[in-house]
Design an enzyme around this catalytic site. Structure first.
Site, PDB file in Angstrom:
ATOM      1  N   LYS A  64       0.841  -1.201   0.000  1.00 51.63           N
ATOM      2  CA  LYS A  64       0.000   0.000   0.000  1.00 51.63           C
ATOM      3  C   LYS A  64       0.880   1.257   0.000  1.00 51.63           C
ATOM      4  O   LYS A  64       0.514   2.264  -0.590  1.00 51.63           O
ATOM      5  CB  LYS A  64      -0.905   0.016   1.223  1.00 51.63           C
ATOM      6  CG  LYS A  64      -2.078  -0.979   1.169  1.00 51.63           C
ATOM      7  CD  LYS A  64      -3.027  -0.723   2.334  1.00 51.63           C
ATOM      8  CE  LYS A  64      -3.813  -1.944   2.773  1.00 51.63           C
ATOM      9  NZ  LYS A  64      -5.052  -2.162   2.076  1.00 51.63           N
ATOM     10  N   GLU A  88      -2.837   6.830   8.140  1.00 50.94           N
ATOM     11  CA  GLU A  88      -3.613   7.794   7.346  1.00 50.94           C
ATOM     12  C   GLU A  88      -4.540   8.568   8.253  1.00 50.94           C
ATOM     13  O   GLU A  88      -4.930   8.084   9.306  1.00 50.94           O
ATOM     14  CB  GLU A  88      -4.549   7.046   6.363  1.00 50.94           C
ATOM     15  CG  GLU A  88      -3.886   6.510   5.151  1.00 50.94           C
ATOM     16  CD  GLU A  88      -4.842   5.681   4.307  1.00 50.94           C
ATOM     17  OE1 GLU A  88      -6.039   5.573   4.652  1.00 50.94           O
ATOM     18  OE2 GLU A  88      -4.385   5.139   3.305  1.00 50.94           O
ATOM     19  N   HIS A 146     -14.260  -3.019   8.709  1.00 48.76           N
ATOM     20  CA  HIS A 146     -13.619  -2.566   7.478  1.00 48.76           C
ATOM     21  C   HIS A 146     -13.697  -3.587   6.366  1.00 48.76           C
ATOM     22  O   HIS A 146     -12.889  -3.588   5.441  1.00 48.76           O
ATOM     23  CB  HIS A 146     -12.150  -2.186   7.715  1.00 48.76           C
ATOM     24  CG  HIS A 146     -11.977  -1.197   8.811  1.00 48.76           C
ATOM     25  ND1 HIS A 146     -12.544   0.049   8.780  1.00 48.76           N
ATOM     26  CD2 HIS A 146     -11.323  -1.274   9.990  1.00 48.76           C
ATOM     27  CE1 HIS A 146     -12.239   0.695   9.889  1.00 48.76           C
ATOM     28  NE2 HIS A 146     -11.503  -0.095  10.640  1.00 48.76           N
ATOM     29  N   ARG A 196      -6.670  -7.910  -9.167  1.00 48.27           N
ATOM     30  CA  ARG A 196      -7.331  -9.210  -9.362  1.00 48.27           C
ATOM     31  C   ARG A 196      -8.820  -8.984  -9.570  1.00 48.27           C
ATOM     32  O   ARG A 196      -9.291  -7.863  -9.520  1.00 48.27           O
ATOM     33  CB  ARG A 196      -7.128 -10.070  -8.114  1.00 48.27           C
ATOM     34  CG  ARG A 196      -7.618  -9.317  -6.878  1.00 48.27           C
ATOM     35  CD  ARG A 196      -7.686 -10.145  -5.647  1.00 48.27           C
ATOM     36  NE  ARG A 196      -7.753  -9.327  -4.457  1.00 48.27           N
ATOM     37  CZ  ARG A 196      -8.842  -8.751  -3.969  1.00 48.27           C
ATOM     38  NH1 ARG A 196      -9.983  -8.866  -4.601  1.00 48.27           N
ATOM     39  NH2 ARG A 196      -8.799  -8.041  -2.870  1.00 48.27           N
TER      40      ARG A 196
END
Ligand code: ADP
Length: 646
Positions: free
Chosen positions: A116, A200, A235, A292
């Site tokens: 990420k 973040e 999440h 994917r």
């Protein structure tokens, strides 16, 4: 040319890929773990090859065995599905080295998006907007404290190798950082073998909007509209829909263009998804790219009329994209729900067990079910607990919503706890009907979506007892007769019909049950009760020695019990805390003799790569601890015994 395709996956996605492969005239090859040897994906394939033990590391993640299976079966290509090896660049490279087509992007593109952090750096260079945060090399606590202070709390810690919400923790203040950081690192290490983190700004109630992109080997790239996957718990997505409701056309185009730009910046090929967070002001931020096929691809298929797996297979063989951007259709609206084996009342803990009853909704126009199980199958703790996906399409969102609600009503699952009722409540919620969706939806409406279980009232128990007497499982001739009856019939004594029933961990005994005016029709599986002018119908199913009665939208499992055996059992387990699921013990926080407050964490379990705390229900003293760190434990195992504080 792909004549033979190996599918390196299991469950619904393996079955789904095989369906298209067969339609394209390909021979299909399944691989499987020992416990999956009778699974649907194995039975549906032309050829099946065993890989090894139940754990993914001993089977579905064994690259060498999968490559050997491809050679042995004469496959020219491997489709990795999602999860497992689908985003493993080494596997993509190994396929190439073995002369096999990997149905997915080039290894370099997986590498670019695999982390990420690295993906964010790349997107920064390509001018794709990012959520404010820190994704640097330094991984010490101080670096994260500094970064969080600069961005402002709350912040979100994420595993750079992350996926499926694992290794993610919200941190509300600097004081909570150290513990959250350590826990997130542990989770990430165990789930991905990589403890690196990024942090973040935690956006408040954004929407999760993702764009489906497709690129061919000739350098063309397009987007197939977007999906809104805001309805999440832990999440993780629960409900997905396409297109994203209420998205202004300019925003739709801007996000689509940004997604294609992101894909092309890394030389992408095949199907990919660029995930964005969209805030209330209509600003969107790149989150990550999944290299994917996604779980939720069927909603895109429904609104475009395209078969994304067919696109993947054609592009993998060098064909060009079949449509230009302008030609991509967009018709109606589609919604998908993920039917999970989980305990919605217990923080969505994964559940496992045997599907004693399993009925999918009927087929029909605009209805689709993707699943990989049949009645009698076992939902094992080794794999993802998703049982099936239900997808409904309609000309309008409301049509799709109502159709999906009907599909949920027709679905029956018993033997394993599921989120079925929870899904119906979401779809029926007025805020969902109004398309007021964002990632705060479930917490905001928790009271209605996850109400405290209604106590089963007298009317329920009365109905259950009648159901039992009218429909109870038929005994074989050998055991039929008064000796086999569940009552205290004794020769020479007056009949005292006693029925002992258990439901939802509650027991009731009935001395006399009046079933006059009531009947059970096994053909339509309905219990009919007549009470004066009132006639009520209840869906009622018989499975083995158990009844399933639909009551207040939930399938209640009703079984007989033996009151004497129960007393003995409960005495053995008084004051104990049992493992709520199969898993391993990560940390033991207490020792015998220790006083604990109500709510104190006694130990931490890990299951499905997530950590779960086992807490003291009330204040007391730890009498004994029956497990140690690192130990594997089965659901129901007694872990800690408590006693009242002296
Ligand atoms: P994973 O790869 O583990 O699925 P993602 O980065 O895709 O993790 O995030 C999963 C979900 O977490 C998102 O869909 C969103 O609901 C929530 N989320 C992620 N980042 C943020 C953020 N910065 N602020 C608020 N919510 C976030």
């Amino acid at each position: 040319m792909i004549n033979t395709l190996l599918i390196a996956n299991r469950g619904e996605i393996a079955c789904r890929i095989m369906r298209t492969a067969r339609e394209l005239g390909m021979t299909t090859v399944a691989v499987h773990s020992d416990i999956d040897h009778q699974a649907q994906h194995v039975l549906q394939a032309d050829l099946a090859i065993g890989l090894g033990g139940a754990k993914p590391a001993d089977s579905y993640l064994l690259m060498d065995r999968i490559l050997a299976a491809a050679h042995a079966s004469g496959a020219q290509a491997i489709h990795p599905g999602y999860g497992f090896l689908s985003e493993n660049a080494d596997f993509a490279r190994a396929c190439e080295a073995h002369g096999l087509i990997f149905v997915g992007p080039p290894a370099s593109a997986i590498d670019a998006m695999g982390s990420k952090s690295a993906a964010k750096s790349l997107m920064e260079q390509a001018n794709v907007p990012l959520v404010p945060g820190y994704h640097g090399e330094a991984q010490d606590l101080q670096a994260f404290l500094d970064a969080a202070a600069a961005i402002g709390y709350p912040v979100l810690l994420k595993a750079t190798a992350g996926g499926g919400g694992k290794g993610m923790k919200i941190v509300e203040s600097a004081a909570a950082m150290a513990e959250a950081f350590a826990s997130a690192q542990r989770e990430a290490q165990s789930a991905f073998g990589d403890a690196r983190m990024l942090v973040e700004k935690y956006l408040l109630q954004p929407r999760h909007v993702e764009v489906q992109v497709f690129c061919d080997q000739q350098g063309n790239g397009i987007y197939l509209h977007e999906r809104d996957c805001s309805i999440q718990r832990r999440h993780q997505k629960v409900v997905e829909e396409a297109p994203a409701p209420g998205l202004p056309i300019e925003l739709h185009r801007a996000m689509g263009a940004a997604a294609v730009k992101a894909a092309q910046a890394i030389g992408y090929v095949g199907a990919g998804t660029v995930e964005f967070l969209l805030d209330a002001r209509g600003e969107f931020f790149f989150m990550e790219m999944n290299t994917r096929l996604q779980v939720e691809h069927p909603v895109t298929e429904a609104i475009t009329g395209q078969d994304l797996v067919a696109w993947q297979l054609r592009i993998a063989q060098g064909e060009q994209l079949p449509l230009t951007q302008q030609q991509v259709p967009l018709r109606g609206h589609a919604i998908e729900v993920r039917l999970y084996a989980e305990d919605t009342d217990n923080d969505f803990l994964p559940a496992s067990g045997t599907l004693e009853l399993y009925r999918e909704p009927a087929g029909g126009a605009g209805r689709r079910v993707d699943s990989g199980v049949v009645e009698g199958d076992v939902v094992s703790p080794f794999y993802d607990p998703m049982i099936a996906k239900l997808i409904a399409w309609g000309e309008t969102r409301e049509e799709a919503r109502l159709s999906l609600l009907n599909m949920l009503r027709e679905t029956v699952v018993a033997g394993v706890q599921t989120n079925l009722t929870f899904l119906s409540r979401i779809l029926a919620h007025p805020a969902f009907a109004q398309a007021e969706v964002d990632t705060g939806f479930i917490p905001r409406h928790a009271e209605q979506l996850l109400p405290a279980a209604e106590p089963l009232d007298d009317r329920f128990w009365d109905t259950a007892a009648k159901a039992w007497l009218l429909a109870r499982p038929v005994r074989s001739a050998a055991t039929a007769g008064p000796w086999a009856e569940l009552n205290s019939w004794r020769a020479g004594l007056p009949a005292r019909s006693r029925v002992h029933l258990r439901c939802a961990d509650l027991d009731r005994s009935f001395a006399a049950v009046d079933v006059s005016g009531c009947s059970y029709d096994p053909a339509t599986r309905t219990l009919l009760l007549t009470d004066g002018q009132q006639r009520c119908r209840y869906p009622l199913l018989v499975g083995g020695q158990v009844l399933y009665l639909q009551w207040a939208n939930t399938w209640q499992r009703i079984e007989p019990f033996d009151p004497i055996a129960e007393v003995e059992h409960s005495q053995q387990h008084a004051g104990g805390l049992q493992a709520p699921m199969n898993g391993s013990v990560v940390r033991v926080m207490v020792e015998p003799g220790q006083q604990v407050e109500a709510g104190a964490v006694l130990l931490v379990l890990e299951a499905m790569k997530m950590e779960h705390s086992i807490r003291a229900a009330e204040a007391g003293r730890v009498k004994a601890v029956f497990c140690s760190e690192g130990e594997l434990i089965a659901e129901g195992t007694l872990l800690v015994e408590m006693e009242d504080a002296p």
